[in-house]
Design an enzyme around this catalytic site. Structure first.
Site: not given
Length: 263
Positions: A60-63, A141
């Site tokens: 996930f882009e959020g980490g 992203g």
């Protein structure tokens, strides 16, 4: 991508969104790392894990790396922290993008409001840049992912979405075709497949123009051409995809019982 009927329900038994998720899942391979967005991309990635690619890693882009998604509790965004619980790893957004830049991500998975014949995606605005008719979420992203990884796009097949030239390139495909992507300084990645409710599309190895690789059951060449805003080659011997199976549909409906993403 041949037709099979064993354990395959009639087309009326599944939705267009379920079809997108199933067909997208079949494109993912065991051992890959996939950058997945919420909704259909995430459902497809989890379906792939549970059927044919148990070693698939979801990012996930959020980490969040290797999110744990509880059935009935799909995250509303890639920054949703409920997925951090029981995940394999939690890192910063910067670290996630660094993984992408260092070549550790195999596949990026997203959608868009518009796509053109060379796979360029628009998720920024519709209309003129100075006075757009519709403003869209923007890149997030998406530009990074499309610039550095192979891309799978899942979207509804409509003439207003499949356009000759996108109003704005949010995420690059093959730009103007041919070698233009590489010439622009993007030697890695590129558009791999576009999955729609009508078929599966790829890109010619030389021209980089979109072409039909397979049609879904009951879809004709005339139909998919009529719903595309640019010339779309359809081979005379184009194969037909295997319909979603009861097993695949059962997994999707367990994950999304309220049909938030698969209605």
């Amino acid at each position: 991508m041949t037709t099979e009927t064993a354990n395959a329900p009639d087309a009326a038994a599944y939705t267009g969104s379920e079809l997108l998720a199933v067909m997208s899942a079949r494109l993912l391979a065991d051992g890959q790392t996939v950058f997945a967005g919420v909704g259909i991309p995430l459902l497809a990635a989890i379906l792939a894990q549970r059927t044919r690619a148990p070693g698939l890693t979801i990012l996930f882009e959020g980490g969040v790396i290797g999110p744990f998604v509880e059935p009935g509790k799909l995250p509303p965004s890639t920054n949703e922290q409920r997925c951090a619980r029981r995940a394999n790893m939690l890192v910063s957004i910067t670290d996630v993008l660094l993984m992408l830049q260092r070549g550790y991500v195999d596949v990026g998975f997203m959608g868009g409001a518009q796509i053109d014949r060379y796979g360029n995606l628009n998720s920024s605005f519709i209309g003129d840049a100075e006075r757009p008719k519709i403003r869209l979420p923007g890149t997030g992203g998406g530009n990074d992912i499309a610039s550095l990884a192979e891309m799978i796009v899942a979207m509804k097949h409509e003439k207003r979405r499949f356009v000759e030239k996108v109003d704005f390139i949010t995420s690059p495909g093959f730009l103007d075709g041919g070698t233009s992507r590489r010439d622009a300084g993007l030697p890695a990645g590129g558009m791999f497949r576009v999955v729609t409710d009508l078929g599966i599309l790829g890109f010619d190895a030389e021209t980089r123009a979109m072409t039909v690789l397979a049609l879904h059951p009951g879809v004709s060449a005339e139909t998919i051409k009529a719903k595309t805003g640019f010339p779309l080659p359809v081979p005379a011997d184009v194969p037909v995809t295997m319909p979603p199976t009861d097993h695949e549909l059962g997994i999707l409906r367990e994950l999304d019982p309220e049909r938030l993403y698969t209605a």
